[in-house]
Design a protein around this motif. Structure first.
Motif, PDB file in Angstrom:
ATOM      1  N   LEU A  36       1.648  71.608  71.236  1.00 42.34           N
ATOM      2  CA  LEU A  36       2.707  70.594  71.195  1.00 42.34           C
ATOM      3  C   LEU A  36       3.859  71.080  72.054  1.00 42.34           C
ATOM      4  N   THR A  37       4.201  70.322  73.079  1.00 44.53           N
ATOM      5  CA  THR A  37       5.278  70.735  73.971  1.00 44.53           C
ATOM      6  C   THR A  37       6.025  69.507  74.476  1.00 44.53           C
ATOM      7  N   GLY A  38       7.123  69.750  75.178  1.00 43.76           N
ATOM      8  CA  GLY A  38       7.924  68.673  75.740  1.00 43.76           C
ATOM      9  C   GLY A  38       7.836  68.666  77.252  1.00 43.76           C
ATOM     10  N   TYR A  39       8.911  68.239  77.902  1.00 45.68           N
ATOM     11  CA  TYR A  39       8.919  68.212  79.359  1.00 45.68           C
ATOM     12  C   TYR A  39      10.213  68.849  79.847  1.00 45.68           C
ATOM     13  N   GLU A  40      10.129  69.529  80.987  1.00 50.76           N
ATOM     14  CA  GLU A  40      11.291  70.163  81.621  1.00 50.76           C
ATOM     15  C   GLU A  40      12.118  70.919  80.582  1.00 50.76           C
ATOM     16  N   ASN A  41      13.389  70.570  80.411  1.00 47.88           N
ATOM     17  CA  ASN A  41      14.211  71.353  79.473  1.00 47.88           C
ATOM     18  C   ASN A  41      14.390  70.674  78.124  1.00 47.88           C
ATOM     19  N   TYR A  42      13.500  69.728  77.779  1.00 37.90           N
ATOM     20  CA  TYR A  42      13.547  69.068  76.473  1.00 37.90           C
ATOM     21  C   TYR A  42      12.247  69.300  75.711  1.00 37.90           C
ATOM     22  N   PHE A  43      12.369  69.806  74.494  1.00 33.24           N
ATOM     23  CA  PHE A  43      11.236  69.823  73.575  1.00 33.24           C
ATOM     24  C   PHE A  43      11.316  68.573  72.724  1.00 33.24           C
ATOM     25  N   ALA A  44      12.186  68.552  71.729  1.00 36.96           N
ATOM     26  CA  ALA A  44      12.400  67.351  70.917  1.00 36.96           C
ATOM     27  C   ALA A  44      13.856  67.339  70.475  1.00 36.96           C
ATOM     28  N   SER A  45      14.472  66.165  70.571  1.00 35.48           N
ATOM     29  CA  SER A  45      15.930  66.085  70.447  1.00 35.48           C
ATOM     30  C   SER A  45      16.424  65.407  69.181  1.00 35.48           C
ATOM     31  N   GLY A  46      15.550  65.188  68.200  1.00 37.86           N
ATOM     32  CA  GLY A  46      16.003  64.643  66.924  1.00 37.86           C
ATOM     33  C   GLY A  46      16.255  63.150  66.964  1.00 37.86           C
ATOM     34  N   GLY A  47      16.965  62.681  65.962  1.00 33.58           N
ATOM     35  CA  GLY A  47      17.181  61.250  65.799  1.00 33.58           C
ATOM     36  C   GLY A  47      18.028  60.641  66.896  1.00 33.58           C
ATOM     37  N   THR A  48      17.736  59.389  67.231  1.00 32.22           N
ATOM     38  CA  THR A  48      18.577  58.660  68.171  1.00 32.22           C
ATOM     39  C   THR A  48      19.892  58.280  67.477  1.00 32.22           C
ATOM     40  N   LYS A  49      20.888  57.977  68.283  1.00 35.63           N
ATOM     41  CA  LYS A  49      22.166  57.530  67.717  1.00 35.63           C
ATOM     42  C   LYS A  49      21.960  56.266  66.896  1.00 35.63           C
TER      43      LYS A  49
END
Length: 231
Positions: A36-49
């Motif tokens: 399980l991985t993300g892209y570039e400098n984002y893994f997972a950023s949590g809930g949206t606003k």
């Protein structure tokens, strides 16, 4: 995970896609490991606003999807290659994997309290369990942001590598796992995570109860509106 438009926050598209991917893994009797991985400098950023505001308005709950438990519930081992930032529920989700690899240059935070509400997504269970009680409680209460290199200095029990090295390391680990018989991997994982699987529902229940006390304060809405800058 690659929702570039939303920078890997828990958008509807990311939740649906990730849930469908893990369903395919569950149905595939040949699969022996997941990276399980993300892209570039984002893994997972949590809930949206938007989702945080909807929870504040009592329109939805974080329990409406079980994205936080996908790695834990997966029958085969999951390697969480956190090559990029892990924020809030995104960091907690990654920690539910069987193996965790962090990036020196990326930031990791459980920033729930930054907005004035108590943590969810199983964070109150998995952070103290995986990081140790002292550091886990510090991250949950302070909502501070830590670089991977900071966590390495604090002695986290995971590899903390340069960003470019994270995914290759994780793939090599998955290839090592794939050399084992699938039934043995599934059986051993079931044994190793049985306590976590048993405990998680009660922790989620208590986190929801805490949200009833903390999420609906007027100042929480103000903090979400003023401090949420995206990822």
């Amino acid at each position: 995970m690659q929702d570039r438009e939303h920078k890997n926050t828990f958008s509807g598209r990311l939740i649906t896609g990730l849930s469908e991917a893990f369903e395919r893994v569950r149905a595939d009797g040949q699969c022996k490991a997941v990276v399980l991985t993300g892209y570039e400098n984002y893994f997972a950023s949590g809930g949206t606003k938007e989702s945080l505001l909807q929870i504040q308005d009592r329109k939805i709950s974080f329990t409406d999807s079980n994205i936080y438990g996908l790695a834990l519930d997966c029958p085969v081992p999951v390697v969480s290659a956190m090559q990029g930032h892990g924020i809030g529920g995104g960091f907690a989700m990654g920690l539910f994997a069987d193996f965790v690899v962090l990036s020196q240059e990326s930031v990791y935070t459980t920033n729930f309290m930054q907005y004035g509400f108590t943590p969810g997504m199983g964070a109150t269970l998995i952070l103290p369990r995986k990081l140790g009680s002292s550091l886990g409680q510090e991250m949950l209460l302070s909502a501070r942001t830590y670089y991977g290199r900071d966590l390495k200095e604090r002695g986290v029990p995971f590899p903390v590598l340069r960003r470019a090295e994270v995914l290759p390391y994780a793939v090599e680990l998955a290839e090592n796992l794939a050399e084992k018989p699938r039934v043995s991997l599934v059986t051993l994982k079931d044994h190793l995570v049985s306590d976590l699987r048993t405990q998680l529902p009660s922790y989620i229940e208590r986190e929801v109860a805490m949200h009833e006390k903390t999420f609906h304060q007027p100042e929480v809405r103000e903090l979400i509106q003023s401090r949420y800058l995206g990822s």
